[in-house]
Design a protein around this motif. Structure first.
Motif, short mmCIF file in Angstrom:
data_model
loop_
_atom_site.label_atom_id
_atom_site.label_comp_id
_atom_site.label_asym_id
_atom_site.label_seq_id
_atom_site.Cartn_x
_atom_site.Cartn_y
_atom_site.Cartn_z
N GLU A 71 0.76 -0.99 -0.03
CA GLU A 71 -0.09 -0.45 0.16
C GLU A 71 1.00 1.71 -0.05
OE1 GLU A 71 -3.77 1.46 2.60
OE2 GLU A 71 -2.59 -0.10 2.67
N PHE A 72 2.15 1.92 0.90
CA PHE A 72 2.90 1.91 1.08
C PHE A 72 3.79 2.04 -0.59
CE2 PHE A 72 7.19 3.64 0.83
CZ PHE A 72 7.65 4.90 0.91
N ASP A 73 3.59 1.29 -1.44
CA ASP A 73 4.58 0.92 -2.55
C ASP A 73 3.95 2.42 -4.09
OD1 ASP A 73 6.88 0.35 -3.94
OD2 ASP A 73 5.30 -0.93 -5.08
N ASP A 74 2.85 1.43 -3.45
CA ASP A 74 1.49 2.13 -4.51
C ASP A 74 0.72 3.90 -4.02
OD1 ASP A 74 0.29 0.36 -5.77
OD2 ASP A 74 -0.78 -0.86 -4.88
N THR A 75 0.72 4.16 -3.04
CA THR A 75 0.60 5.31 -2.51
C THR A 75 2.17 6.17 -2.93
OG1 THR A 75 -0.96 5.51 -0.62
CG2 THR A 75 0.28 7.15 -0.48
N LEU A 76 3.60 6.16 -2.47
CA LEU A 76 4.46 6.65 -3.05
C LEU A 76 4.64 6.32 -4.60
CD1 LEU A 76 7.23 7.71 -2.41
CD2 LEU A 76 8.32 5.53 -2.58
N ARG A 77 4.48 5.47 -5.39
CA ARG A 77 4.41 6.21 -6.94
C ARG A 77 3.03 7.05 -7.17
NH1 ARG A 77 7.24 3.15 -9.62
NH2 ARG A 77 8.70 0.97 -9.01
N THR A 78 1.95 6.75 -6.37
CA THR A 78 1.15 8.17 -7.23
C THR A 78 1.71 9.21 -6.92
OG1 THR A 78 -0.47 6.26 -6.45
CG2 THR A 78 -1.00 8.59 -6.82
N ARG A 79 2.39 9.47 -5.61
CA ARG A 79 2.60 11.19 -5.35
C ARG A 79 3.82 11.18 -5.83
NH1 ARG A 79 0.77 12.87 0.04
NH2 ARG A 79 -1.16 11.52 0.29
N LEU A 80 4.70 10.36 -6.62
CA LEU A 80 5.91 11.02 -6.79
C LEU A 80 5.14 11.11 -8.58
CD1 LEU A 80 8.44 8.01 -6.53
CD2 LEU A 80 9.21 10.55 -5.75
#
Length: 112
Positions: A71-80
């Motif tokens: 979930e962190f990984d998905d959120t991180l990609r979206t924010r980048l």
């Protein structure tokens, strides 16, 4: 992430920590540099993606022990994707969200 990539990312992380390149000003400068290089036609979409992937690897290494890493990984990609310049004309940036949203995502409590 492959073991060799992870080891390389950890070493880069230690080096960045040691020389103190974890400042907001550095990040803002990088984003602006990417925008300038894209405007000048020097930086293309795949190159920008490699830059974001390098940042993603670094942040993943620092949060690798989180309980909800996917979930962190998905959120991180979206924010980048939201903070860097867009590759194709006409695309709009995604909403970055509030600091509370980010804190929740970092703690693994963000909703999907």
């Amino acid at each position: 992430m492959h073991a060799a990539d992870q080891a390389e990312a950890r070493e880069l992380h230690r080096t960045l920590d040691f020389i103190g390149l974890r400042a907001h000003a550095t990040t803002v400068g990088l984003i602006q540099l990417c925008e300038e290089l894209m405007t000048a036609g020097i930086l293309d979409g795949p190159a920008l993606q490699r830059i974001k992937d390098a940042i993603h690897r670094e942040l993943s290494v620092t949060h690798s022990r989180m309980s909800d890493h996917d979930e962190f990984d998905d959120t991180l990609r979206t924010r980048l994707d939201a903070i860097f310049p867009q590759v194709a004309d006409g695309e709009t940036k995604a909403k970055v969200g509030s600091l509370d949203d980010l804190a929740e995502a970092l703690e693994g409590r963000a909703g999907g």
